[in-house]
Design an enzyme around this catalytic site. Structure first.
Site, short mmCIF file in Angstrom:
data_model
loop_
_atom_site.label_atom_id
_atom_site.label_comp_id
_atom_site.label_asym_id
_atom_site.label_seq_id
_atom_site.Cartn_x
_atom_site.Cartn_y
_atom_site.Cartn_z
N HIS A 480 0.89 -0.82 0.23
CA HIS A 480 -0.07 -0.10 -0.02
C HIS A 480 0.27 1.24 -0.21
O HIS A 480 0.52 2.22 -0.94
CB HIS A 480 -1.41 -0.16 1.21
CG HIS A 480 -1.87 -0.90 1.24
ND1 HIS A 480 -3.36 -1.34 1.97
CD2 HIS A 480 -3.37 -1.58 0.03
CE1 HIS A 480 -4.04 -1.83 1.94
NE2 HIS A 480 -3.89 -1.51 0.19
N GLU A 717 -25.15 14.64 -11.49
CA GLU A 717 -24.38 12.63 -11.05
C GLU A 717 -25.30 12.23 -10.34
O GLU A 717 -25.10 10.70 -10.37
CB GLU A 717 -23.92 13.54 -9.45
CG GLU A 717 -24.38 14.21 -8.23
CD GLU A 717 -23.44 13.73 -7.37
OE1 GLU A 717 -22.57 14.23 -6.86
OE2 GLU A 717 -24.09 14.66 -6.19
N ASP A 741 -20.07 10.25 -9.45
CA ASP A 741 -21.22 9.11 -8.97
C ASP A 741 -21.85 9.11 -10.37
O ASP A 741 -22.20 8.26 -10.62
CB ASP A 741 -22.04 10.17 -7.96
CG ASP A 741 -21.49 9.58 -6.95
OD1 ASP A 741 -21.54 8.80 -6.28
OD2 ASP A 741 -21.67 10.78 -6.03
N CYS A 788 -17.47 19.24 -11.56
CA CYS A 788 -16.69 19.57 -10.48
C CYS A 788 -16.39 18.66 -9.77
O CYS A 788 -15.41 17.97 -8.87
CB CYS A 788 -17.67 20.21 -9.49
SG CYS A 788 -19.64 19.40 -8.68
#
Ligand code: PEP
Ligand code: MG
Length: 865
Positions: A480, A717, A741, A788
């Site tokens: 990671h 979205e 989204d 955005c």
């Protein structure tokens, strides 16, 4: 007040104001021993007992000191005011309900005389229990904190009893038991990722699920237990599930085991840790040390494994890990359990807040840590040690280390990744328990960090601006921390071996993480050439930063506004520094998370005002609260949802709790100067939602005497909002497209799904077609249209978005200078042509290939002029 009862889980609201306390603290062995059932106690400060959920009163003795209620899905909840209060024979108690009566959550049930009970009863502690025998267990609770009546107290879910007979069939209470044998088809057996997939696949299903192989068994809800099972490819696993969802649970487990989710990452990239790099070499607190190492031969070029590509010149800074000391003996079971729970709450809320702003790899890491934090095996083992007298810190460390050793004993290098996560979590918890987060390390400029190992949370804690590169003696390219370094753009080499210890602190280093070499004291000429190369890149970036302060137009004069996404005051400062022309998205969640109660109107207003001032009059677009089932907050108890991202999210949550929305609207509307703020609504799907909020905003304006209107925009979205953009444009003042989204809902791919991450590309033509449709609808009504979502921060997407008619990009602050420089070189005609072609492509890859000539990658010398 409203309590909710989804099919399988039940949220109980606190029936009393007071301090919620573990049952163990009750001076009565029947309650403390959970003989009547599981739950917690409230040490009351209020004198009225309310219904914790909707249901029917099924027991109310004449003494009125206790009430039992049956919820609509069969849970029986006992509330017993004080201990030994039956002897008061009703003195001091007044009932407001009668036996058999239906009540709604929050209805007053009994009022009592607090003083009298305090004087006459053994204890005021009021157990709130889910009665033994109804097959329920407490999933999570607010134990250890102050609660108001009606606030979240606990969530319960079915518990399947142990010892159920093997084979399909119905159990006495209606719980189904199923057993199936499944052969593991996964190339690498049940390693970290499939284990995590099993746990998350079962999250929305009730019941006990167990995997067994060769006499070993594991709770399928514990990642750690599953990994320790050591199941390999070809093993015959006996999967046993009990409960209403038994069949679905077994299907879900089988889907993972048979390879439906087979991990795509090749194990060949995993680098085994060098011998001796065990627990002793790792730990929690990093400190800068003065090296006593021997200098290595000047000019040596030593190999390492590339973890993050790039080039760096700087000086060696050695960091050493130091153990956090813990004492073994605890100060009592309830004290230590509380310590553990508090630390967990603190780490959880820190991780959740990190999650709200993290994306990609960083997000995956945070999610893995959150999952491990809630791992039942870790919790149970720690609590067992605590009940044997250990301190919380000792219990947690011992549990984690035991699990790590078990994982490492499996000899599978892929398990090392999860072992690192465990170690990281150990450190985070111990730091939380120690009450001091550890001093930040001061790095010199151009530091090339040398360490044995590094954990993700440690890397995140370092000053990235001063960190030129990373060189680790151990570690793997797929760990990671390596992935995180790559995401942060920090060149890194790992697994370079013990030779690293011989490099003196302050030695000049050239880290060539493109060739996989570190040059120790590489000689003046080579250093100078590399520095020149880096300087050119830095100069180009500096020029971009300087030019960033100016407004931005395409080469043929079309004005494109470049705004910033902001999630804190620090972000707002970064936005201004990087030349943002305003804030296109203020994620207000930062104000609402990591706390026990919602921010007051005054607090919110002060924060919005400060942000407005930081932006020095530039537009500030404030998005109303965007939380939901996937980001639970303690003071906003929500029903458990099978698909949180399809549940109460965004504006739906706000309309579900209009009190919070009204407060937020007033706080925004009071910001001065009046014209600086705009309001943005998340997750809109139809016009009714806009109308509701608009009328609430109008009422709020009237309430505070505001005359000036405020722009009310919506986030596009969801596919619904993009397809309905023409209707929405009639109601909304502007659009802002949330591509994160929009992409997840259009492609039906969870935005946090590690396996799908590579395919979750917002440049997918399906998403672009929705953007095109949105822009068209906005223009037809003369509305502004911004992006955005993350796509606005991707330079490769800028020409396409502009070509589709987007005239405002709201990006992460750091990318703004580069975006502006790129936009200044574009022509609208070229962008429009590119956009037209992009819409006709059949994949995101094809779109990216098409975009390359107009938006070359940064590594190419003339990418940004
Ligand atoms: C988006 O969905 O693109 C967006 C900007 O909102 P968030 O990432 O906060 O969900
Ligand atoms: Mg969104």
């Amino acid at each position: 007040m409203r309590a909710t009862e989804p099919r399988r889980r039940l949220v109980l609201l606190s029936p009393l104001a007071g301090w919620s306390t573990p049952l163990d603290e009750i001076p009565d062995p029947v309650f403390a021993g959970r003989m009547l059932g599981d739950g917690l106690a409230v040490d009351p400060t209020g004198a009225t007992l309310h219904a914790p959920c909707d249901g029917q009163i099924i027991a109310l003795p004449e003494s009125r000191h206790a009430v039992t209620l049956r919820s609509d899905f069969g849970a029986e909840i006992l509330m017993h005011v004080g201990i030994d209060t039956v002897g008061l024979a009703g003195e001091g108690f007044e009932a407001h309900v009668s036996l058999g009566r239906r009540v709604a959550a929050g209805d007053p049930l009994v009022t009592f005389d607090l003083d009298l009970i305090a004087r006459r009863a053994k204890s005021l502690l009021t157990p709130v229990l889910v009665m033994e025998g109804c097959g329920l267990t407490v999933l999570r609770s607010s134990v250890g904190r102050e609660v108001a009546a009606g606030e979240f107290l606990m969530e319960v879910a079915p518990l399947e009893r142990a010892g159920v007979p093997e084979g399909p069939g119905e159990e006495g209470s209606g719980a189904t038991v199923e057993v199936r044998r499944v052969r593991v088809a996964l190339e690498h057996g049940i390693h970290a990722r499939p284990a995590a997939q099993i746990v998350s696949a079962l999250r929305s299903l009730a019941g006990q699920v167990e995997l067994a192989v060769e006499g070993r068994t594991a709770n399928a809800r514990s990642t750690v237990a599953l990994m320790k099972l050591g199941a390999r490819k070809g093993d015959d696993i006996r999967v046993r599930a009990a409960g209403r969802d038994a069949g679905r649970a077994i299907d879900a487990v089988a889907a993972v085991l048979t390879g439906a989710h087979e991990n795509a990452v090749s194990s060949a990239r995993a680098v085994p840790r060098p011998p001796g790099a065990g627990l002793a070499a790792t730990s929690q607190l990093l400190t800068a040390v003065t090296s006593t190492a021997v200098e290595v031969r000047a000019g040596a070029a030593l190999p390492g494994v590339i973890a993050s590509r790039g080039l760096a010149v700087g000086q060696a800074v050695r960091l050493r890990a130091r153990e956090i000391e813990v004492t073994e003996a605890g100060a009592g079971v309830s004290h230590e359990s509380l310590q553990l729970e508090r630390a967990r709450a603190q780490v959880r809320s820190r991780l959740e807040s990190a999650l709200s702003s993290a994306s990609g790899t960083a997000r995956e890491i945070v999610e893995a840590h959150l999952q491990l934090l809630e791992d039942p095996e870790l919790t149970e083992k720690s609590l067992t040690l605590i009940s044997d007298g250990a301190s919380a810190a000792y219990a947690w460390r011992r549990t984690i280390r035991g699990s790590i050793e078990a994982l490492r004993a499996l000899g599978d290098p892929r398990m090392a990744e999860r072992a690192d996560d465990l170690l990281d979590l150990e450190g985070q918890m111990l730091l939380a328990m120690s009450g001091h987060p550890g001093a930040a390390i001061q790095l010199p400029a151009d530091a090339i960090l040398l360490a044995e190992e590094l954990l993700p949370s440690q890397l995140v804690g370092l000053d990235a601006a001063r960190l030129a590169g990373i060189c680790l003696a151990a570690g793997g390219a797929t760990s990671h921390v390596s992935i995180l370094a790559a995401a942060m753009g920090i060149p890194a080499l790992v697994a370079v071996g013990p030779g690293l210890r011989q490099i003196l602190d302050g030695t000049a280093l050239l880290l060539d993480a493109d060739a996989g070499l570190r040059h120790v004291d590489p000689g003046a000429e080579r250093l100078a050439a590399t520095r020149r190369q880096l300087e050119l890149r830095a100069a180009r970036r500096a020029a971009e930063r300087e030019a960033a302060q100016r407004d931005c137009c395409t080469a043929d004069g079309t004005r494109i506004e470049v705004f910033a996404n902001v999630g804190s005051l620090a972000d707002a400062h970064a936005a201004v520094r990087n030349g943002a022309e305003g804030c296109g998205l203020l994620r207000t969640e930062f104000l609402f998370l990591e706390r026990e109660t919602p921010p007051s109107e005054a607090e919110q207003h002060a924060e919005y005002q400060r942000l407005a001032e930081t932006l020095a009059g530039k537009p500030l677009t404030i998005r109303t609260l965007d939380v939901g089932g996937d980001k639970p907050i303690p003071y906003l108890p929500m029903p458990a949802e099978e698909n949180p991202s399809l549940g109460l999210r965004g504006v739906r949550t706000s309309l579900w709790r209009p009190d919070l929305l009204r407060q937020q609207l007033r706080a925004i509307l009071r910001v001065r100067p009046r014209g600086q703020c705009r309001i943005l609504l998340p997750m809109i799907t139809d016009v009714a939602e806009i109308r509701s909020v608009r009328s609430m905003a109008q009422e709020a304006c009237a309430g505070i005497g505001r005359q000036e209107p405020i722009a009310l925009g919506v986030m596009i979205e969801t596919p619904a909002s993009a397809l309905m953009a023409d209707a929405l444009a009639a109601e909304a003042d502007f659009f802002s497209i949330g591509t994160n989204d929009l992409t997840q809902y259009t492609l039906a791919m969870d935005r946090g799904h590690p396996e799908l991450a590579a395919r979750l590309d917002a440049l997918h033509p399906a998403v672009l077609r929705l953007i095109a449709r949105t822009a068209e609808a906005a223009h037809a009504r003369g509305r502004g249209v911004a992006v955005c979502g993350g796509l606005a921060s991707d330079p490769a997407a800028a020409p396409i978005l502009i070509g589709l008619g987007v005239h405002e990009l709201s990006a992460v602050p750091a990318v703004i200078p580069r975006l502006k420089a790129l936009i200044r070189r574009l022509s609208l005609a070229d962008c429009a042509g590119l956009a037209r072609q992009a819409l006709e492509q059949s994949s995101a890859e094809a779109v990216r290939a098409l975009a390359l000539p107009l938006a070359p990658r940064e590594s190419e010398p003339d990418s940004v002029g």
